[in-house]
Write a protein that holds these residues in place. Structure first.
Motif, mmCIF file in Angstrom:
data_model
loop_
_atom_site.group_PDB
_atom_site.id
_atom_site.type_symbol
_atom_site.label_atom_id
_atom_site.label_comp_id
_atom_site.label_asym_id
_atom_site.label_seq_id
_atom_site.Cartn_x
_atom_site.Cartn_y
_atom_site.Cartn_z
ATOM 1 N N GLU A 78 -52.232 -35.238 -6.658
ATOM 2 C CA GLU A 78 -53.050 -34.126 -7.165
ATOM 3 C C GLU A 78 -53.843 -33.493 -6.015
ATOM 4 O OE1 GLU A 78 -52.938 -37.145 -8.595
ATOM 5 O OE2 GLU A 78 -51.845 -36.623 -10.431
ATOM 6 N N GLU A 79 -54.347 -34.346 -5.125
ATOM 7 C CA GLU A 79 -55.122 -33.818 -3.997
ATOM 8 C C GLU A 79 -54.221 -33.024 -3.053
ATOM 9 O OE1 GLU A 79 -58.400 -37.075 -2.873
ATOM 10 O OE2 GLU A 79 -56.498 -38.021 -3.390
ATOM 11 N N ILE A 80 -52.974 -33.535 -2.863
ATOM 12 C CA ILE A 80 -52.037 -32.847 -1.976
ATOM 13 C C ILE A 80 -51.577 -31.535 -2.619
ATOM 14 C CG2 ILE A 80 -49.789 -33.048 -0.815
ATOM 15 C CD1 ILE A 80 -50.399 -36.148 -0.729
ATOM 16 N N GLY A 81 -51.367 -31.565 -3.944
ATOM 17 C CA GLY A 81 -50.993 -30.349 -4.671
ATOM 18 C C GLY A 81 -52.057 -29.268 -4.529
ATOM 19 N N GLU A 82 -53.293 -29.677 -4.650
ATOM 20 C CA GLU A 82 -54.416 -28.743 -4.520
ATOM 21 C C GLU A 82 -54.457 -28.151 -3.095
ATOM 22 O OE1 GLU A 82 -57.264 -26.431 -5.703
ATOM 23 O OE2 GLU A 82 -56.174 -27.759 -7.073
ATOM 24 N N LEU A 83 -54.263 -29.031 -2.119
ATOM 25 C CA LEU A 83 -54.277 -28.615 -0.709
ATOM 26 C C LEU A 83 -53.155 -27.615 -0.420
ATOM 27 C CD1 LEU A 83 -55.342 -29.318 2.284
ATOM 28 C CD2 LEU A 83 -53.367 -30.847 2.370
ATOM 29 N N PHE A 84 -51.958 -27.932 -0.914
ATOM 30 C CA PHE A 84 -50.813 -27.051 -0.651
ATOM 31 C C PHE A 84 -50.970 -25.714 -1.377
ATOM 32 C CE2 PHE A 84 -47.134 -30.012 0.877
ATOM 33 C CZ PHE A 84 -47.964 -30.478 1.892
ATOM 34 N N HIS A 85 -51.594 -25.770 -2.553
ATOM 35 C CA HIS A 85 -51.848 -24.521 -3.270
ATOM 36 C C HIS A 85 -52.726 -23.601 -2.412
ATOM 37 C CE1 HIS A 85 -52.936 -21.630 -6.295
ATOM 38 N NE2 HIS A 85 -54.212 -21.947 -6.193
ATOM 39 N N GLU A 86 -53.743 -24.217 -1.828
ATOM 40 C CA GLU A 86 -54.693 -23.452 -1.028
ATOM 41 C C GLU A 86 -54.081 -22.993 0.301
ATOM 42 O OE1 GLU A 86 -58.621 -24.664 1.340
ATOM 43 O OE2 GLU A 86 -58.434 -25.620 -0.631
ATOM 44 N N LYS A 87 -53.327 -23.901 0.964
ATOM 45 C CA LYS A 87 -52.866 -23.591 2.330
ATOM 46 C C LYS A 87 -51.445 -23.052 2.392
ATOM 47 C CE LYS A 87 -56.521 -25.709 4.312
ATOM 48 N NZ LYS A 87 -57.429 -25.230 5.332
ATOM 49 N N LEU A 88 -50.589 -23.490 1.490
ATOM 50 C CA LEU A 88 -49.184 -23.082 1.592
ATOM 51 C C LEU A 88 -48.754 -22.210 0.421
ATOM 52 C CD1 LEU A 88 -47.500 -26.458 2.748
ATOM 53 C CD2 LEU A 88 -48.579 -24.714 4.152
ATOM 54 N N GLY A 89 -49.663 -21.942 -0.493
ATOM 55 C CA GLY A 89 -49.355 -21.053 -1.600
ATOM 56 C C GLY A 89 -48.446 -21.621 -2.679
ATOM 57 N N THR A 90 -48.459 -22.928 -2.854
ATOM 58 C CA THR A 90 -47.688 -23.503 -3.958
ATOM 59 C C THR A 90 -48.424 -23.212 -5.273
ATOM 60 O OG1 THR A 90 -48.808 -25.614 -3.628
ATOM 61 C CG2 THR A 90 -46.661 -25.356 -2.589
ATOM 62 N N GLU A 91 -47.726 -23.430 -6.377
ATOM 63 C CA GLU A 91 -48.336 -23.140 -7.680
ATOM 64 C C GLU A 91 -49.542 -24.029 -7.936
ATOM 65 O OE1 GLU A 91 -45.563 -23.204 -11.026
ATOM 66 O OE2 GLU A 91 -44.090 -22.393 -9.593
ATOM 67 N N LYS A 92 -50.540 -23.445 -8.584
ATOM 68 C CA LYS A 92 -51.740 -24.228 -8.886
ATOM 69 C C LYS A 92 -51.395 -25.345 -9.871
ATOM 70 C CE LYS A 92 -56.646 -23.869 -9.734
ATOM 71 N NZ LYS A 92 -56.882 -24.805 -8.638
ATOM 72 N N GLY A 93 -51.902 -26.523 -9.586
ATOM 73 C CA GLY A 93 -51.691 -27.640 -10.504
ATOM 74 C C GLY A 93 -50.369 -28.365 -10.292
ATOM 75 N N ALA A 94 -49.506 -27.856 -9.380
ATOM 76 C CA ALA A 94 -48.220 -28.520 -9.148
ATOM 77 C C ALA A 94 -48.439 -29.817 -8.371
ATOM 78 C CB ALA A 94 -47.296 -27.600 -8.367
ATOM 79 N N THR A 95 -47.834 -30.902 -8.873
ATOM 80 C CA THR A 95 -48.034 -32.191 -8.210
ATOM 81 C C THR A 95 -46.731 -32.938 -7.978
ATOM 82 O OG1 THR A 95 -48.303 -33.322 -10.319
ATOM 83 C CG2 THR A 95 -50.316 -32.531 -9.265
ATOM 84 N N ASP A 96 -45.597 -32.345 -8.344
ATOM 85 C CA ASP A 96 -44.326 -33.041 -8.175
ATOM 86 C C ASP A 96 -44.007 -33.216 -6.688
ATOM 87 O OD1 ASP A 96 -41.780 -34.055 -8.411
ATOM 88 O OD2 ASP A 96 -40.855 -32.071 -8.590
ATOM 89 N N PRO A 97 -43.859 -34.471 -6.232
ATOM 90 C CA PRO A 97 -43.605 -34.707 -4.803
ATOM 91 C C PRO A 97 -42.372 -33.954 -4.287
ATOM 92 C CG PRO A 97 -44.158 -36.779 -5.863
ATOM 93 C CD PRO A 97 -44.032 -35.755 -6.952
ATOM 94 N N ASN A 98 -41.331 -33.797 -5.118
ATOM 95 C CA ASN A 98 -40.145 -33.055 -4.685
ATOM 96 C C ASN A 98 -40.477 -31.596 -4.403
ATOM 97 O OD1 ASN A 98 -37.568 -34.705 -4.800
ATOM 98 N ND2 ASN A 98 -38.577 -35.272 -6.718
#
Lengths: 455, 192
Positions: free
Chosen positions: A156-176
């Protein structure tokens, strides 16, 4: 802040502590399965230890042999006595070639030397390309484990980070999904970079080559897609012969994560056509450590992380609580040599259970060194006041049978009659998470004398 | 000079001489090297198949990778459609969907395959392509890594690598994800 204080903060989140503990223990279990699958495992450990003994006793000779072979191979070899020298040399290579964007694969040495902030301050952009390292770099953190740098983070923390820095979808947490986003992000970094920088797992004296292992392939991407490649190594990475790789490569990934071998075991010997290849050989306190008879074995370490995965203290306190690049048991025996006063708490971050020494692929006597550092720390007066006085008191009591009996009686009586608020006082560290035992009325000795009056 | 400083400190501090041990011949317990290799390769998420001709390979690629546009091959009896000699900047190879490369030695104990610069033409090829196919003969299999290091000469090429599977990571909560920065899949084709 001391290890114990940082650990206390870490364990406040109980479910996360349990998760951290279990998740790292899994690596230890996988290591056991892999090790038990090799009948000659113990023999391999013994050979690895003996080869490293030989390396330490001939290190000057092997380093010169390595340099000569590497020079013949067309590699430019640089020597750095200190972390500052190392950083200056790397910057010099980049500036000379007018390169301002570097991709880096995992290197604990460059962490130790604080290379990234130095390069950034000098206008060089550095991108860590190991996924775990990239994650902590984007969070502006330091690795909490030498093999899995982001092991302390939940998806969840990595998902949040990637959302902020890499523009992934908010709330996405799937490692794949998150790894795919990182793949795209890092692949474009590889294409745009100017130089590839790596650490070194093994440097072979007889051939002048370096060997680097990764599962992701990021070392090869960074090295092959750039004209300039730079490999930074501590002086202790030397092994004498190519055939020694058979021993160490068999041990490394199995000890680290229970894998038979890393996905990529890359052997770099000569620069690519039209490219340049550099080694930076770094001392930064290692040659001094070599002179400490009781502690020089620490230089045999091949950075597998098995001692961390098995350590009950590491698993429940997290890598950041150690306050140094290399955490866990191995970090705790290497750091006091760097600054005894600053790291005087680390040899105490252990139960001395000895599990670290049992799993170490090169048989470093880790728990014995932890014990020896404690004695030196006490002798040099770096114990905190509470530890100093309690040890002095315990020493007095335990060295006199009479005092021991008297204290035992007093303690049994006190445990029975004192209200619990007094027993579980702020100096009773043991009682913080534990119930003290019910005190018996008499000691074993008293009971024995009563029941066996004849003897 | 840093070099002199480092070497003289080592000379002053190093322990008494210790002998370098000989490495004995460790034997690999299983005699069926191909079976052992295959089961480990599958554990590493690679796929193994045995083919009898290169025609079968072309067929396999078209079935397995129907969308592949760029196929680069350095395996002499299978021609791809990418002229590797014409590529000057290796980053152009990111367009390669499938790369077919011959391996030199396969190691049964860990399913790793030794590949050198000469086998790849471009060092980046096996790692930058989307899908990798390594070609081996069963005769090229050895038991353990010691035997492999006896058979190869690590400094014969400027670059050589043991590849043991598709690129992978477990850096997010230790969940295994296949296809980190390197090739997304590895197929090992045995042709005998």
């Amino acid at each position: 802040m001391q290890h114990a204080d940082k650990a206390a903060t870490f364990i406040q989140n109980e479910s996360k502590t349990d998760w951290h503990n279990a998740s790292i223990w899994r690596a230890r279990e996988k290591r056991d399965v892999a090790a038990h699958g090799i009948p000659e495992w113990e023999h391999l450990r013994e050979l690895a230890s003996q080869i490293k003994d030989n390396v330490l006793s001939n290190l000057d000779h092997y380093l010169v042999q390595f340099e000569e072979a590497a020079t013949r191979n067309g590699v430019q070899v640089h020597w750095a006595a200190t972390a500052e020298d190392h950083n200056r040399i790397v910057l010099g290579i980049l500036q000379k070639n007018k390169l301002s964007k570097v991709v880096k694969s995992k290197s604990m040495l460059t962490e130790e030397c604080h290379l990234n902030p130095f390069l950034e301050a000098n206008g060089v952009e550095v991108i860590d390309t190991d996924l775990g390292e990239r994650i902590i770099q984007l969070r502006d953190e330091r690795p909490s484990h030498i093999v899995a740098p982001a092991i302390h983070l939940k998806k969840e923390e990595i998902g949040e980070l990637f959302h902020e820095k890499l523009g992934t979808e908010k709330g996405a947490t799937d490692p794949n999904y998150l790894t795919e986003a990182a793949r795209q992000h890092l692949r474009s970094a590889f294409m745009e970079s100017h130089a590839g920088l790596t650490g070194v797992n093994f440097a072979v004296a007889e051939t002048g080559g370096v060997v680097i292992v990764t599962n992701e392939g990021n070392s090869d991407m960074g090295v092959h897609l750039n004209k300039v490649q730079i490999h930074c190594m501590g002086i202790e990475k030397i092994i004498p012969r190519a055939q020694d790789l058979g021993i160490f490569v068999r041990l490394l990934a199995r000890s680290a994560i229970g894998q038979a071998i890393s996905i990529f075991t890359s052997h770099y010997h000569r620069p690519k056509a039209g490219g340049a290849m550099h080694y930076v050989i770094v001392d930064n306190g290692r040659s001094e450590h070599l002179g400490r008879e009781d502690f020089r074995n620490g230089l045999k370490c091949i950075r597998c992380g098995a001692c961390m995965n098995t350590c009950p203290v590491y698993r429940r306190s997290g890598g950041h609580s150690y306050g140094y690049t290399i955490p866990g048991p191995i970090g705790s025996i290497l750091t006091p040599g760097k600054d005894l006063k600053q790291h005087s708490d680390l040899p105490f971050a252990s139960t001395l259970c000895g599990s670290c020494s049992d799993v170490c692929p090169v048989k470093i006597d880790i728990h014995e060194q932890l014990y020896k550092w404690r004695q030196i720390i006490a002798e040099e007066g770096h114990l905190n006041r509470f530890k100093r006085w309690s040890m002095r008191l315990a020493g007095k009591i335990l060295s006199s049978p009479k005092a021991y009996r008297r204290f035992g009686r007093l303690a049994r009586w006190a445990l029975r009659v004192m209200p619990s608020s007094m027993v579980y006082n702020r100096w009773n560290d043991w009682g913080k998470e534990r119930e003290l035992p019910t005190a018996p009325k008499q000691s074993f000795k008293e009971w024995y004398q009563e029941n066996h009056p004849a003897s | 000079m840093s070099k002199e400083k480092i070497l003289s400190r080592i000379q002053a501090n190093k322990p008494a001489a210790r002998a370098l041990p000989d490495i004995p011949a460790f034997e690999f317990a299983t005699s069926d090297l191909h079976a052992a290799f295959t089961s480990l390769a599958e554990a590493n998420a690679s796929r193994c198949l045995s083919l009898t001709s290169t025609d079968e390979m072309a067929n396999f690629i078209s079935v397995q990778f129907p969308e592949a546009k760029q196929i680069a091959s350095t395996y002499s009896s299978y021609k791809g459609n990418v002229d590797l000699q014409a590529v000057t900047d290796p980053s152009e190879l990111k367009q390669v969907d499938v790369a077919v490369i011959p391996g030199q030695v396969g190691v049964a104990e860990n399913a790793a395959i030794w590949v050198t610069e000469e086998d790849c033409v471009h060092r980046a090829l096996p790692v930058i392509c989307q899908h990798l196919i390594l070609v081996l003969s069963k005769k090229q299999l050895v038991g353990n890594l010691h035997e492999a290091y006896q058979k190869i000469q690590i400094d014969q090429s400027g670059y050589g690598v043991f590849i043991a599977g598709p690129s992978k990571t477990a850096d997010i909560e230790q969940s295994l994800v296949i296809g980190a920065q390197g090739a997304r899949s590895l197929t090992i084709v045995f042709i005998d």
